[in-house]
Design a protein around this motif. Sequence first.
Motif, PDB file in Angstrom:
ATOM      1  N   PHE A 155      -9.051  -1.647   2.294  1.00 52.38           N
ATOM      2  CA  PHE A 155     -10.392  -1.787   2.863  1.00 52.38           C
ATOM      3  C   PHE A 155     -10.704  -0.667   3.858  1.00 52.38           C
ATOM      4  CE2 PHE A 155      -9.778  -6.231   1.539  1.00 52.38           C
ATOM      5  CZ  PHE A 155     -11.000  -6.486   0.937  1.00 52.38           C
ATOM      6  N   VAL A 156      -9.689   0.127   4.211  1.00 54.16           N
ATOM      7  CA  VAL A 156      -9.879   1.253   5.131  1.00 54.16           C
ATOM      8  C   VAL A 156      -9.840   2.578   4.374  1.00 54.16           C
ATOM      9  CG1 VAL A 156      -8.953   2.456   7.145  1.00 54.16           C
ATOM     10  CG2 VAL A 156      -8.884  -0.041   7.047  1.00 54.16           C
ATOM     11  N   ILE A 157      -8.833   2.750   3.519  1.00 53.53           N
ATOM     12  CA  ILE A 157      -8.643   4.031   2.848  1.00 53.53           C
ATOM     13  C   ILE A 157      -9.759   4.329   1.861  1.00 53.53           C
ATOM     14  CG2 ILE A 157      -7.114   5.341   1.334  1.00 53.53           C
ATOM     15  CD1 ILE A 157      -4.766   3.829   2.642  1.00 53.53           C
ATOM     16  N   GLY A 158     -10.092   3.374   0.994  1.00 55.18           N
ATOM     17  CA  GLY A 158     -11.178   3.578   0.037  1.00 55.18           C
ATOM     18  C   GLY A 158     -12.483   3.993   0.695  1.00 55.18           C
ATOM     19  N   PRO A 159     -12.908   3.300   1.750  1.00 59.21           N
ATOM     20  CA  PRO A 159     -14.130   3.712   2.447  1.00 59.21           C
ATOM     21  C   PRO A 159     -14.057   5.109   3.050  1.00 59.21           C
ATOM     22  CG  PRO A 159     -13.654   1.438   2.942  1.00 59.21           C
ATOM     23  CD  PRO A 159     -12.484   1.956   2.143  1.00 59.21           C
ATOM     24  N   PHE A 160     -12.868   5.517   3.522  1.00 57.99           N
ATOM     25  CA  PHE A 160     -12.780   6.842   4.124  1.00 57.99           C
ATOM     26  C   PHE A 160     -13.052   7.952   3.110  1.00 57.99           C
ATOM     27  CE2 PHE A 160     -10.514   5.413   8.092  1.00 57.99           C
ATOM     28  CZ  PHE A 160     -11.393   6.030   8.965  1.00 57.99           C
ATOM     29  N   PHE A 161     -12.758   7.730   1.833  1.00 57.93           N
ATOM     30  CA  PHE A 161     -13.094   8.732   0.829  1.00 57.93           C
ATOM     31  C   PHE A 161     -14.612   8.887   0.713  1.00 57.93           C
ATOM     32  CE2 PHE A 161      -8.887   7.544  -1.357  1.00 57.93           C
ATOM     33  CZ  PHE A 161      -8.206   8.504  -0.637  1.00 57.93           C
ATOM     34  N   VAL A 162     -15.330   7.780   0.850  1.00 56.81           N
ATOM     35  CA  VAL A 162     -16.801   7.850   0.871  1.00 56.81           C
ATOM     36  C   VAL A 162     -17.262   8.618   2.100  1.00 56.81           C
ATOM     37  CG1 VAL A 162     -18.929   6.498   1.022  1.00 56.81           C
ATOM     38  CG2 VAL A 162     -17.051   5.689  -0.410  1.00 56.81           C
ATOM     39  N   LEU A 163     -16.688   8.301   3.248  1.00 60.68           N
ATOM     40  CA  LEU A 163     -17.094   8.948   4.502  1.00 60.68           C
ATOM     41  C   LEU A 163     -16.743  10.433   4.523  1.00 60.68           C
ATOM     42  CD1 LEU A 163     -16.083   6.210   7.128  1.00 60.68           C
ATOM     43  CD2 LEU A 163     -18.223   6.477   5.892  1.00 60.68           C
ATOM     44  N   ALA A 204       3.880   0.794 -10.334  1.00 65.64           N
ATOM     45  CA  ALA A 204       2.561   0.951 -10.955  1.00 65.64           C
ATOM     46  C   ALA A 204       1.687  -0.279 -10.744  1.00 65.64           C
ATOM     47  CB  ALA A 204       2.719   1.221 -12.452  1.00 65.64           C
ATOM     48  N   PHE A 205       2.325  -1.459 -10.589  1.00 70.34           N
ATOM     49  CA  PHE A 205       1.562  -2.680 -10.336  1.00 70.34           C
ATOM     50  C   PHE A 205       0.904  -2.659  -8.959  1.00 70.34           C
ATOM     51  CE2 PHE A 205       4.221  -4.077 -13.806  1.00 70.34           C
ATOM     52  CZ  PHE A 205       3.411  -4.964 -14.503  1.00 70.34           C
ATOM     53  N   GLY A 206       1.382  -1.780  -8.095  1.00 71.98           N
ATOM     54  CA  GLY A 206       0.727  -1.608  -6.807  1.00 71.98           C
ATOM     55  C   GLY A 206      -0.219  -0.432  -6.800  1.00 71.98           C
ATOM     56  N   MET A 207       0.192   0.660  -7.436  1.00 70.50           N
ATOM     57  CA  MET A 207      -0.586   1.883  -7.352  1.00 70.50           C
ATOM     58  C   MET A 207      -1.945   1.770  -8.050  1.00 70.50           C
ATOM     59  SD  MET A 207       1.088   3.921  -5.439  1.00 70.50           S
ATOM     60  CE  MET A 207       1.419   2.353  -4.610  1.00 70.50           C
ATOM     61  N   PHE A 208      -1.962   1.323  -9.277  1.00 71.08           N
ATOM     62  CA  PHE A 208      -3.219   1.395 -10.021  1.00 71.08           C
ATOM     63  C   PHE A 208      -4.190   0.246  -9.714  1.00 71.08           C
ATOM     64  CE2 PHE A 208      -0.526   4.410 -12.213  1.00 71.08           C
ATOM     65  CZ  PHE A 208      -1.395   5.497 -12.277  1.00 71.08           C
ATOM     66  N   PRO A 209      -3.725  -0.989  -9.583  1.00 64.78           N
ATOM     67  CA  PRO A 209      -4.671  -2.006  -9.096  1.00 64.78           C
ATOM     68  C   PRO A 209      -5.066  -1.788  -7.633  1.00 64.78           C
ATOM     69  CG  PRO A 209      -2.825  -3.031 -10.234  1.00 64.78           C
ATOM     70  CD  PRO A 209      -2.453  -1.594 -10.013  1.00 64.78           C
ATOM     71  N   GLY A 210      -4.095  -1.346  -6.813  1.00 67.53           N
ATOM     72  CA  GLY A 210      -4.358  -1.213  -5.386  1.00 67.53           C
ATOM     73  C   GLY A 210      -4.909   0.137  -4.986  1.00 67.53           C
ATOM     74  N   HIS A 211      -4.146   1.194  -5.266  1.00 68.06           N
ATOM     75  CA  HIS A 211      -4.526   2.525  -4.793  1.00 68.06           C
ATOM     76  C   HIS A 211      -5.450   3.264  -5.747  1.00 68.06           C
ATOM     77  CE1 HIS A 211      -0.878   2.782  -1.860  1.00 68.06           C
ATOM     78  NE2 HIS A 211      -1.625   1.718  -1.673  1.00 68.06           N
ATOM     79  N   PHE A 212      -5.897   2.600  -6.752  1.00 63.09           N
ATOM     80  CA  PHE A 212      -6.942   3.149  -7.619  1.00 63.09           C
ATOM     81  C   PHE A 212      -8.132   2.189  -7.615  1.00 63.09           C
ATOM     82  CE2 PHE A 212      -9.415   4.225 -11.214  1.00 63.09           C
ATOM     83  CZ  PHE A 212      -9.148   5.527 -11.570  1.00 63.09           C
ATOM     84  N   PHE A 213      -7.946   1.053  -8.233  1.00 64.85           N
ATOM     85  CA  PHE A 213      -9.058   0.124  -8.415  1.00 64.85           C
ATOM     86  C   PHE A 213      -9.594  -0.403  -7.081  1.00 64.85           C
ATOM     87  CE2 PHE A 213     -10.861  -4.060  -9.423  1.00 64.85           C
ATOM     88  CZ  PHE A 213     -11.736  -3.712 -10.451  1.00 64.85           C
ATOM     89  N   ALA A 214      -8.706  -0.844  -6.192  1.00 62.84           N
ATOM     90  CA  ALA A 214      -9.158  -1.410  -4.919  1.00 62.84           C
ATOM     91  C   ALA A 214      -9.813  -0.357  -4.037  1.00 62.84           C
ATOM     92  CB  ALA A 214      -7.986  -2.065  -4.184  1.00 62.84           C
TER      93      ALA A 214
END
Length: 461
Positions: free
Chosen positions: A50-58, A272-282
């Motif tokens: 909820f922090v990292i994804g938004p920072f890419f937008v910012l 991969a169960f953490g990276m792609f659902p979490g660090h990609f999709f989320a």
Amino acid sequence: MNFSSSFKKITSRFDRFYEFDRAPVSSDKFQSGSKFAALFAGEHIAATEFVIGPFFVLHGVTVRELLLGLLIGNLLAVLSWAFICAPIAVKVRLTLYWYLRRICGPGLAAIYNFANAILYCILAGAMISVSATAVGLVFHISTPGLNELLPNNTGWVLVTLFVGSIVTLFAILGFEKISLFSKAGVPWLFVVFFSGAVALLPEFGKISNLKDLWNVANTKIWNGIPSPGQDKFAIWHIIFFAWFCNLAMHIDLSDMATLRYAKKWTYGFYSAFGMFPGHFFAWVCSGVMVAAVGREMNPGLMAYTAAGFAGAIAVVYAGWTTANPTMYRAGLAFQTLTPGWARWKVTLIAGVATTITACFPLFFLRLLDFVAIYGLILMPVGAIVFAEHWIFPVIGLPQYKTEIENKLFNIPALLTWVITLVICFLIPVHLFFKWLPGYLIAICIYITFNFLESILFSKIG
């Protein structure tokens, strides 16, 4: 029954949570692949998303840069777990913190473990802070803003202390309880991220087809325009951040603490169960959320606006599933400094320190930079362990010389750590890009120092 006898009874029960703190994990305690899938998913479909994804937008990335960068970067992270961390973990069945004593000596291992534990505590504190934003929102407590570095009200502090106490309790319970806790909530967290992003898409206008969706993503979410005060990111920033945001866990080898329970090294691919659902999709979904709330960096507000009370609960739960294993690792690292203490006691002290740290919003509002610096500081030691474990036998250098000679410090390792960090901080590139050349430099320096040492002592002999 008096207080003293009650306290002793409680502590004796906690002492039963033995986690092979200083010994190899026995084969009867190996865990199934499903538990690792759950652990990786629970840790990386998390509050920090909820922090990292938004920072890419910012930071003004474009949608093409985001999607391609996350695809490449997360694949590299999975390969790092599978081919660097997991093989060492299943071979020695020790935590990094204890294996390091064999390679670097108890003196240098103590310095590293203390630094590692402190950094883990700060990272877990950031996750607790994110969870606290959601709890505070439900109870109408003011949350610190993007530019605030210190606690701004008593309510925020009390909420953070409460959340931190829950995280500490689960970290004390150990690996199996942590994995069960993660397994229980991961599917629900995934649904909340997805449904929250979908629910907020109408805020950007009418979307009738994929073309409309792509247009909205390009013009109103990841539009390539950074927010005031934020640097502009490009695709290389995304690739390297996705790869190194867990540098401490895979290439720096801290996840030996959990992967030592794996039946075989290929369990590293479960990352991969953490990276792609979490660090990609989320990350993508949370980017939609922050754009929909006017680019305001408030995880609790984003989730609550998207999914109501369920969204707020998701932020809290996601914070716990990530902070729990982080606090668990911190306890293991600290325990190497307190050999007479049970792990739960050390974890409790670390939890108290972490919870106090979490009250300061500085750490989660500067999360991207902290993660980069954290991985960079520990990186040379990961390179040292990799070199001694895999490269030394191939090139004929003796392994575990420091242990065999009963030395307190491995001087070549200490010099490698210091010199590499000096070089890294002097390299004139962005912080995200410093670790990769630094890792290769550390391996070369460590091997060179050991060759010189062996030549010197052979001449003396």
